[in-house]
Scaffold this motif. Structure first.
Motif, PDB file in Angstrom:
ATOM      1  N   VAL A 186    -139.071 -10.238  81.562  1.00 31.15           N
ATOM      2  CA  VAL A 186    -139.681  -8.987  82.154  1.00 31.15           C
ATOM      3  C   VAL A 186    -139.330  -7.885  81.279  1.00 31.15           C
ATOM      4  CG1 VAL A 186    -140.506  -7.478  83.906  1.00 31.15           C
ATOM      5  CG2 VAL A 186    -140.030  -9.713  84.575  1.00 31.15           C
ATOM      6  N   TRP A 187    -140.538  -7.260  80.547  1.00 37.21           N
ATOM      7  CA  TRP A 187    -140.351  -6.136  79.755  1.00 37.21           C
ATOM      8  C   TRP A 187    -140.653  -5.043  80.377  1.00 37.21           C
ATOM      9  CZ3 TRP A 187    -139.902  -6.258  73.909  1.00 37.21           C
ATOM     10  CH2 TRP A 187    -139.548  -7.543  73.100  1.00 37.21           C
ATOM     11  N   ASN A 188    -140.225  -3.879  79.933  1.00 38.54           N
ATOM     12  CA  ASN A 188    -140.513  -2.640  80.439  1.00 38.54           C
ATOM     13  C   ASN A 188    -140.056  -1.582  79.444  1.00 38.54           C
ATOM     14  OD1 ASN A 188    -141.268  -0.919  82.705  1.00 38.54           O
ATOM     15  ND2 ASN A 188    -139.294  -0.055  82.571  1.00 38.54           N
ATOM     16  N   GLU A 189    -141.210  -0.702  79.172  1.00 39.00           N
ATOM     17  CA  GLU A 189    -140.994   0.329  78.115  1.00 39.00           C
ATOM     18  C   GLU A 189    -140.243   1.646  78.870  1.00 39.00           C
ATOM     19  OE1 GLU A 189    -143.608   3.014  74.780  1.00 39.00           O
ATOM     20  OE2 GLU A 189    -144.357   1.795  76.386  1.00 39.00           O
ATOM     21  N   GLU A 190    -139.160   1.679  78.475  1.00 39.03           N
ATOM     22  CA  GLU A 190    -138.263   2.704  79.150  1.00 39.03           C
ATOM     23  C   GLU A 190    -138.523   4.235  78.330  1.00 39.03           C
ATOM     24  OE1 GLU A 190    -136.121   2.152  81.749  1.00 39.03           O
ATOM     25  OE2 GLU A 190    -136.284   0.131  81.719  1.00 39.03           O
ATOM     26  N   ALA A 191    -138.917   4.201  77.382  1.00 44.26           N
ATOM     27  CA  ALA A 191    -138.910   5.350  76.467  1.00 44.26           C
ATOM     28  C   ALA A 191    -139.721   5.093  75.183  1.00 44.26           C
ATOM     29  CB  ALA A 191    -137.920   6.308  76.385  1.00 44.26           C
ATOM     30  N   GLU A 192    -140.048   6.038  74.389  1.00 41.74           N
ATOM     31  CA  GLU A 192    -140.746   5.881  73.065  1.00 41.74           C
ATOM     32  C   GLU A 192    -139.717   4.784  72.517  1.00 41.74           C
ATOM     33  OE1 GLU A 192    -142.870   7.826  69.317  1.00 41.74           O
ATOM     34  OE2 GLU A 192    -142.194   8.870  70.941  1.00 41.74           O
ATOM     35  N   ALA A 214    -131.139  -6.241  78.923  1.00 39.24           N
ATOM     36  CA  ALA A 214    -131.071  -6.011  77.523  1.00 39.24           C
ATOM     37  C   ALA A 214    -132.111  -4.959  77.156  1.00 39.24           C
ATOM     38  CB  ALA A 214    -131.025  -7.397  76.905  1.00 39.24           C
ATOM     39  N   PHE A 215    -131.670  -4.392  75.776  1.00 35.15           N
ATOM     40  CA  PHE A 215    -132.685  -3.392  75.266  1.00 35.15           C
ATOM     41  C   PHE A 215    -133.086  -4.035  73.918  1.00 35.15           C
ATOM     42  CE2 PHE A 215    -130.286  -1.016  78.324  1.00 35.15           C
ATOM     43  CZ  PHE A 215    -131.312  -0.393  79.153  1.00 35.15           C
ATOM     44  N   LEU A 216    -134.354  -3.801  73.530  1.00 41.10           N
ATOM     45  CA  LEU A 216    -135.029  -3.897  72.214  1.00 41.10           C
ATOM     46  C   LEU A 216    -135.412  -2.496  71.776  1.00 41.10           C
ATOM     47  CD1 LEU A 216    -137.764  -3.937  70.252  1.00 41.10           C
ATOM     48  CD2 LEU A 216    -135.841  -5.724  70.205  1.00 41.10           C
ATOM     49  N   ILE A 217    -134.540  -2.280  70.902  1.00 44.53           N
ATOM     50  CA  ILE A 217    -134.463  -0.702  70.154  1.00 44.53           C
ATOM     51  C   ILE A 217    -135.124  -0.646  68.893  1.00 44.53           C
ATOM     52  CG2 ILE A 217    -133.164   1.506  69.660  1.00 44.53           C
ATOM     53  CD1 ILE A 217    -130.891  -0.030  71.473  1.00 44.53           C
ATOM     54  N   GLU A 218    -136.458   0.000  68.961  1.00 43.39           N
ATOM     55  CA  GLU A 218    -137.095   0.101  67.582  1.00 43.39           C
ATOM     56  C   GLU A 218    -136.461   1.298  66.854  1.00 43.39           C
ATOM     57  OE1 GLU A 218    -141.474   0.272  67.950  1.00 43.39           O
ATOM     58  OE2 GLU A 218    -141.180  -0.440  69.962  1.00 43.39           O
ATOM     59  N   LEU A 259    -133.657   8.616  68.702  1.00 41.40           N
ATOM     60  CA  LEU A 259    -134.375   8.347  69.993  1.00 41.40           C
ATOM     61  C   LEU A 259    -134.401   9.967  70.714  1.00 41.40           C
ATOM     62  CD1 LEU A 259    -133.155   5.022  71.139  1.00 41.40           C
ATOM     63  CD2 LEU A 259    -135.103   5.476  69.816  1.00 41.40           C
ATOM     64  N   GLU A 260    -135.164   9.699  71.711  1.00 44.91           N
ATOM     65  CA  GLU A 260    -135.404  10.961  72.418  1.00 44.91           C
ATOM     66  C   GLU A 260    -135.853  12.182  71.603  1.00 44.91           C
ATOM     67  OE1 GLU A 260    -135.377  10.786  75.684  1.00 44.91           O
ATOM     68  OE2 GLU A 260    -134.904   8.818  75.658  1.00 44.91           O
ATOM     69  N   GLY A 261    -136.764  11.920  70.662  1.00 43.94           N
ATOM     70  CA  GLY A 261    -137.190  13.179  69.813  1.00 43.94           C
ATOM     71  C   GLY A 261    -136.128  13.650  68.833  1.00 43.94           C
ATOM     72  N   GLY A 262    -135.190  12.970  68.542  1.00 42.41           N
ATOM     73  CA  GLY A 262    -133.890  13.422  67.891  1.00 42.41           C
ATOM     74  C   GLY A 262    -132.868  13.882  68.472  1.00 42.41           C
ATOM     75  N   ARG A 263    -132.913  13.896  69.918  1.00 40.43           N
ATOM     76  CA  ARG A 263    -131.750  14.301  70.760  1.00 40.43           C
ATOM     77  C   ARG A 263    -130.567  13.172  71.004  1.00 40.43           C
ATOM     78  NH1 ARG A 263    -136.140  15.965  73.239  1.00 40.43           N
ATOM     79  NH2 ARG A 263    -136.124  14.598  74.837  1.00 40.43           N
ATOM     80  N   GLY A 264    -131.037  11.855  70.655  1.00 43.28           N
ATOM     81  CA  GLY A 264    -130.166  10.932  70.845  1.00 43.28           C
ATOM     82  C   GLY A 264    -129.964   9.915  72.088  1.00 43.28           C
TER      83      GLY A 264
END
Length: 268
Positions: free
Chosen positions: A53-59, A76-80, A184-189
């Protein structure tokens, strides 16, 4: 010949005709062997009863989890990323739908693993995704149950993966690591922590343990080292190993005050 998978911790083993006699990861005091005894499965069998099951946690951040829950039950996390996609931690099952989805967004540039409890089917995931390199800390290499040419043990305090940084923290395992993604998080990390630190139920703190199932704490030296290892990095969000366990804001301060609270508690 079968790559047997431990049903308790989800670790995949090297090919054999018969199941391994024991699971060293479960026999360690940070994990456990169920009272019913050690049991085994394999990926084909697991795929008949479970799905991913995939879930979009944030952009740019997708969590992956087995349903129904299996083994330790981690996500697990797929991080773009700007330099390629990273799979953080692993699961026991690789399915065709996930292979296709990852390929459609550019494949994997790397697989990065926090610690041995989440090695699971890391070599299988690598093989399914173009033999992506699998980064584990060399201090934990003794726990690898299925090796492969994609495995890249690293040494020292940090490892750069493009713009991401693996940070060796120790504590839970000698090589326990976290992953810092500054874009990530708009450059806030964001910080991906596995079990190196665990987000608490109120999502306002993290905590630290040698063994979570057996409730063995860490000492002051280890907790201080973890806090100091991540202090130079800025991060707003903390993603831990289990669904819902996410700190959504003020991540740096959360780690600082959590370490302070923990140290005060064990000193009293």
């Amino acid at each position: 010949m079968t790559h047997f998978i431990c049903t308790t911790c989800g670790t995949q083993f090297s090919e054999s005709d018969e199941p391994p006699p024991t699971c060293p990861i479960c026999e360690d005091d940070r994990q456990f062997v169920p009272q019913s005894g050690q049991e085994w499965t394999d990926m084909a069998t697991l795929g008949q009863t479970h799905s991913l099951v995939w879930n979009e946690e944030a952009e740019g951040v997708h969590s992956l989890q087995l349903s129904p829950s299996f083994g330790i039950g981690q996500r697990a996390f797929l991080i773009e990323g700007p330099d390629g996609n990273i799979l953080w931690d692993c699961l026991s099952l690789v399915d065709e739908a996930s292979k296709a989805r990852i390929a459609a967004i550019g494949g994997l540039s790397a697989i990065a693993i926090s610690h041995p409890h989440f090695y699971s089917s890391m070599i299988g995931w690598s093989a399914a995704c173009g033999n992506a390199p699998v980064h584990i800390h060399a201090d934990d290499a003794q726990w690898v149950q299925r090796s492969g040419s994609a495995l890249r043990p690293w040494t020292g305090e940090t490892l750069r993966i493009g713009q991401a940084t693996m940070i060796g923290c120790g504590g839970h395992f000698d090589g326990s690591s976290v992953l810092h993604c500054p874009w990530l998080e708009g450059g806030r990390g964001a910080l991906f922590v596995g079990d190196t630190m665990q987000v608490t139920m109120d999502r306002r703190f993290v905590s630290f343990m040698r063994s979570y199932p057996n409730l063995i704490p860490l000492d002051a030296k280890a907790v201080t080292a973890i806090s100091q290892a991540v202090q130079p990095y800025r991060f707003e969000t903390i993603y831990s190993a289990f669904p819902g366990r996410t700190v959504e804001s003020d991540g740096n301060r959360v780690v600082e005050r959590s370490a302070e609270r923990y140290l005060k508690a064990i000193a009293s």
